[in-house]
Scaffold this active site. Sequence first.
Site: not given
Length: 462
Positions: A156-157, A278, A284, A291, A318, A323, A326
């Site tokens: 927690t936290h 990387s 890496k 992400e 309308y 428009q 969409k």
Amino acid sequence: MTEKLWGGRFQKTAEEWVDEFGASIGFDRELVLEDLEGSTAHVKMLGKCGILTQEETEAILGGLEKLKEQAKADELEYSVELEDIHLNLEKKLTDDIGPVGGKLHTGRSRNDQVATDMHLYLKERTKEIIALTEDFQQAILEQAEAHVETLAPGYTHLQRAQPVSFAHHLMAYFWMLERDKGRFTDSLKRIDLSPLGAGALAGTTFPIDRHYSAELLGFAGVYENSMDAVSDRDFIVEFLSASSLLMAHLSRLAEEIILWSSQEFGFIELDDAFSTGSSIMPQKKNPDMAELIRGKTGRVYGNLIGLLTTLKGLPLAYNKDMQEDKEGMFDTVKTVTGSLRIFAGMIRTMTVNTDVMEEEVSKDFSNATELADYLAAKGMPFREAHEVTGKLVFTCIQKGCVLKDLPLSDMQEESTLIEEDIYDVLAPVAAVRRRNSYGGTGFDQVCVQIGKAKELIGVATK
């Protein structure tokens, strides 16, 4: 220049850049198959009601079928001057079968036509998202079932709190997804309505049968009010809202995946298929897919807020503003379906470093509550037990050890209620096993939870 299909009243033509600004064909071409499906149902209804002759009906249906084949083969070309998918298809139809193609639009407007297209589109995409969500839930279940007795730090936290079953942690996301699935499922009741035949806003003078066309399109019912039928976008807002909540849950899990796969945590390793390297640092292994999902959550939120803002000041019925409904919908469908597919694969293929997690829970104070509960079970008021435990934790910090390594004599200086059996109580595995309240992290309860989850999605129990 292409002649406008609505141009009879106009004496001037718009400049090319104005046409481009107002056109939607750049994105509503996504609705080509739905538009043809709606048109097919509409012309069958016109034939049934005697508004079109049998010969006219067959000629138009034949032309629509040819357009469907071309659309599926990606052979259709579209014109910005014809504005949208509806006018582009109508022009192609009339070019192919002659003036009788213009009779297709009898008894309807582009207003009810586009609304029908979006209902058809969103109905199928929502079902797809429900199925993908369930597949993701199954991926979680597979990992959870393999790690019921794998110990992990609970937080927690973002501070160590209590040891938990790793399966229990994963299953929290299963239930989030179950609620998401429920929201999408419930939204189908509002999506599964036909606006077709509502016309521009007031219905039509032709003796159409809206229920028949709705039946042909597989809709459960029709809108009861023609103005509502063409101006309602609640069903899209609801879809975007459910999608936003789903993405919030995916983003939370993405954050955990990112943390867990870091060297600082080392709890999991992601499969190479869901990681990148990387260009400058050869060591890496970046959790880029997690992400990206975390980042793409923002665009889904933006699509929801964008449509709500578009709708908030619109009078009935309308308006051209609609428009703008969409692109955000298409983008959200693409983002959500892609994120669910990525996450299901990422969870299925990740390696769980059980030894690392279990070592971590053995060298922290996440078992402190066990000591407080131990004292409370012996009659000490919990607040007093909490204070005693806190003092012993402070003693451990001063001595550079954890509770299980603190000598019994040091513990008994704070309370004579503490006896030798406290070391069994402080063992992380005991701490997890004993939390056997309903819905708790105790191994037995986690197994019960997994069993119920399997029943929900129809997975056979081993």
